[in-house]
Design an enzyme around this catalytic site. Structure first.
Site, short mmCIF file in Angstrom:
data_model
loop_
_atom_site.label_atom_id
_atom_site.label_comp_id
_atom_site.label_asym_id
_atom_site.label_seq_id
_atom_site.Cartn_x
_atom_site.Cartn_y
_atom_site.Cartn_z
N CYS A 166 11.09 68.80 18.85
CA CYS A 166 10.78 69.17 20.43
C CYS A 166 9.81 70.36 20.21
O CYS A 166 9.09 70.73 21.40
CB CYS A 166 12.08 69.65 21.06
SG CYS A 166 13.31 68.45 20.72
N HIS A 298 11.78 76.16 27.73
CA HIS A 298 12.01 74.90 27.02
C HIS A 298 13.11 74.04 27.94
O HIS A 298 12.96 73.13 27.98
CB HIS A 298 12.97 75.21 25.84
CG HIS A 298 12.97 74.00 24.71
ND1 HIS A 298 11.99 73.04 24.64
CD2 HIS A 298 13.94 73.48 24.13
CE1 HIS A 298 12.38 72.08 23.71
NE2 HIS A 298 13.58 72.41 23.60
N GLU A 309 18.74 79.98 25.69
CA GLU A 309 17.25 80.81 26.20
C GLU A 309 17.17 81.62 27.22
O GLU A 309 16.39 82.83 27.17
CB GLU A 309 16.75 79.45 26.75
CG GLU A 309 15.13 79.68 27.05
CD GLU A 309 14.12 78.65 27.35
OE1 GLU A 309 12.84 78.61 27.23
OE2 GLU A 309 14.61 77.35 27.44
N LYS A 330 11.02 69.91 32.63
CA LYS A 330 11.71 68.74 32.11
C LYS A 330 12.69 68.28 33.29
O LYS A 330 12.85 66.90 33.32
CB LYS A 330 12.58 68.94 31.06
CG LYS A 330 11.68 69.56 29.82
CD LYS A 330 12.56 69.85 28.61
CE LYS A 330 11.99 69.96 27.30
NZ LYS A 330 11.06 71.36 27.36
N HIS A 335 12.41 65.06 28.85
CA HIS A 335 11.90 65.90 27.63
C HIS A 335 11.08 64.81 26.87
O HIS A 335 11.83 63.69 26.41
CB HIS A 335 13.07 66.13 27.06
CG HIS A 335 13.11 66.95 25.84
ND1 HIS A 335 12.00 67.18 25.30
CD2 HIS A 335 14.22 67.98 25.28
CE1 HIS A 335 12.12 68.01 24.26
NE2 HIS A 335 13.34 68.54 24.40
N PHE A 394 15.34 71.13 17.70
CA PHE A 394 16.22 70.66 16.65
C PHE A 394 15.75 71.23 15.34
O PHE A 394 14.54 71.11 14.87
CB PHE A 394 16.75 69.40 16.54
CG PHE A 394 17.71 68.97 17.71
CD1 PHE A 394 18.31 70.05 18.41
CD2 PHE A 394 17.85 67.64 17.98
CE1 PHE A 394 19.12 69.67 19.28
CE2 PHE A 394 19.03 67.32 18.88
CZ PHE A 394 19.26 68.19 19.57
#
Length: 406
Positions: A166, A298, A309, A330, A335, A394
Site C-alpha cells: 500500500c 492512510h 495512525e 479512501k 483503497h 503491510f
C-alpha cells in the site's frame, strides 16, 4: 537538504479512478464528498462474501486502445497510460533526445497484472487448456506499465517499478523526487496504478478478514474494515528552474520525503514506524509541525490502522495537532493498494492550490481513539501552506511525502 539540492515541482497530473476518469471530475467528486464505492460488477461476484469496491465504471478499453495494444496491456497498464497521457498534456513537457536521457519513470503497483493472472489461471486450471497467449508474461509483469510509459514518451533515464504493497506509489514518487533533487534527472513521470478487482484479487483480500461488506468509514467508531478500489494517477515531477524556464504552470512543490520500516509485524501497523516517517518527511522539507495544515491520512477504515495512525499523528504534532486537519479519501474511492498514494496526492494538490480540504465521508460516530479533526463528511475551505501524504503498508513499510504550495 544539501546545499546543491534542486527544487522539485509538479507540472502535470492525470488520473482514472472510481470517482472520475480525469483530475477535474475526481476533484469535483472529492469536493462534493461523493462516494465511488458500489456493487462490484465482475465474473463470479456471487461467490464473494465482499461484493463492493471502488470500481472504475463506464470504462471501454476499445475507446482508448486498439486490439493489438489490448492484447499487450493489462487493465493496470491501461489505467497508467491514460493517466500519463493527461499528465503529459497538462505539463506540456517534451522529451528531446538529450532530455530523454535525463528523464525517466518510477511507478508503484502492488500486484501488477492481476487481471491477467486471474484470466490465465482460469484458462489453465478451470477450462483445462494447455496453452496461454504468448504475451502473458509481458502483460502481467509488475514493470509493464513503467516500460510502456517509457516507450510512449521516449524516457530513457532511470525507469522502474516499486512494489511495497500500500506504500508503492508513495515510495515511487519519493524516489522520483530524490532523483530530480540530486541532479540525476530533470523530469520524471511518477505515480502508481492498481487493478485487482477481479475474482481472485478480491477473494485473496477476503482471506485477511480486514474487509468491510458495506462501506469504508475511516476514523468512525463503527468502522468495520477497508474497501478495495482500482485506478491510477500519474504526475510530471520536474526540476523547478526547468519548469520556470519553459513557462510551465506549477501545481505545487514536492518538499520532502520520509520512509521507514516498522521491523515489527507483517500486517499489524506500528505507531512508531509511522511517526518516524512523518518526522523524516518534515525534517527533509524543513517544515515544523505548526506549518503543516493538512494530512491526507492512510486511513484505511480498519480498527488497527486508524487508531495507530491517529496516535502517531498526535504524538508527532503535539499541541499543533489541535489545529491540524486530517482526512481519508479512501472513504470515497476505496483503497487502491499500490496506486492509492498517487490518487490521494490529488487531494493534497487540491488543498494547496484550491484551498479545499477533501472530507472523510461515512463518518457516523466519534471514536475517542481518533480524536483529531478528521473533516467529517463535508469538504472544507481552508488555506494551507504545507501538507503531508501518508502511506503505511503491510510489511511495515512507511512512506510519507511533504508538499508545499507553489
Amino acid at each position: 537538504m544539501s546545499g546543491g539540492a534542486r527544487r522539485v515541482v509538479i507540472t502535470g497530473a492525470g488520473t482514472i479512478n472510481s470517482l472520475g476518469h480525469d483530475v477535474a471530475s475526481t476533484l469535483a467528486a472529492m469536493r462534493e464528498g461523493r462516494c465511488g464505492i458500489g456493487p462490484l460488477n465482475l465474473r463470479d461476484v456471487e461467490r464473494l462474501s465482499v461484493q463492493i469496491g471502488g470500481q472504475v465504471r463506464d470504462y471501454d478499453e476499445y475507446a482508448h486502445f486498439n486490439r493489438q495494444q489490448i492484447a499487450l496491456y493489462d487493465r493496470f497498464t491501461q489505467f497508467t497510460l491514460l493517466a500519463a497521457r493527461q499528465a503529459m498534456a497538462q505539463s506540456g513537457i517534451s522529451f528531446t533526445d538529450e532530455e530523454s536521457e535525463m528523464s525517466g519513470v518510477v511507478l508503484g503497483t502492488a500486484g501488477g497484472g492481476v487481471n491477467t493472472w486471474d484470466e490465465n489461471y482460469r484458462t489453465v486450471y478451470e477450462e483445462g487448456k494447455n496453452r496461454v497467449h504468448p504475451f502473458v508474461v509481458p502483460k502481467l509483469m509488475n514493470n509493464a506499465a513503467a516500460s510502456h510509459v517509457s516507450m510512449e514518451y521516449n524516457l530513457r533515464g532511470p525507469s522502474f517499478t516499486v512494489a511495497t504493497a500500500c506504500s508503492s506509489s508513495n515510495h515511487a514518487m519519493g524516489l522520483a523526487f530524490q532523483m530530480i533533487r540530486s541532479g540525476m534527472c530533470r523530469a520524471m513521470l511518477t505515480g502508481g496504478s492498481e487493478a485487482m478487482l477481479c475474482f481472485g484479487g478480491v477473494k485473496a483480500w477476503e482471506g485477511l478478514r480486514v474487509m468491510s461488506k458495506d462501506a469504508c468509514r475511516p476514523f468512525s467508531a463503527n468502522r468495520n474494515g477497508m474497501v478495495q478500489g482500482e485506478g491510477a494517477a500519474v504526475f510530471v515531477f520536474e526540476e523547478y528552474e526547468n519548469a520556470r524556464a519553459r513557462g510551465a504552470e506549477i501545481l505545487c512543490e514536492v518538499a520532502g520525503f520520509g520512509m521507514t520500516a516498522d521491523a515489527a509485524d507483517i500486517v499489524m501497523p506500528s505507531a512508531q514506524g509511522a511517526e518516524r516517517a512523518m518526522r523524516g518527511a518534515m525534517r527533509d522539507a524543513g517544515l515544523t509541525p505548526e506549518q503543516v495544515g493538512y494530512i491526507n491520512a492512510h486511513g484505511t477504515g480498519t480498527a488497527a490502522n486508524d487508531k495507530s495512525e491517529c496516535a502517531s499523528v498526535a504524538h508527532v504534532f503535539g499541541a499543533a495537532a489541535d489545529r491540524l486537519m486530517i482526512s481519508s479519501t479512501k472513504s470515497m474511492h476505496g483503497h487502491l493498494i499500490g496506486g492509492t498514494g498517487a490518487v490521494e496526492l490529488l487531494a493534497c494538490i487540491m488543498a494547496l492550490r484550491d484551498g479545499v480540504i477533501a472530507p472523510t465521508i461515512g463518518y457516523e460516530e466519534p471514536d475517542p481513539e481518533c480524536a483529531l479533526d478528521v473533516v467529517p463528511n463535508v469538504a472544507r475551505e481552508a488555506r494551507v501552506e504545507a501538507v503531508l501524504s501518508n502511506a503505511f503498508a503491510f510489511g511495515g513499510l512507511n512512506a510519507v511525502l511533504a508538499l508545499r504550495a507553489a
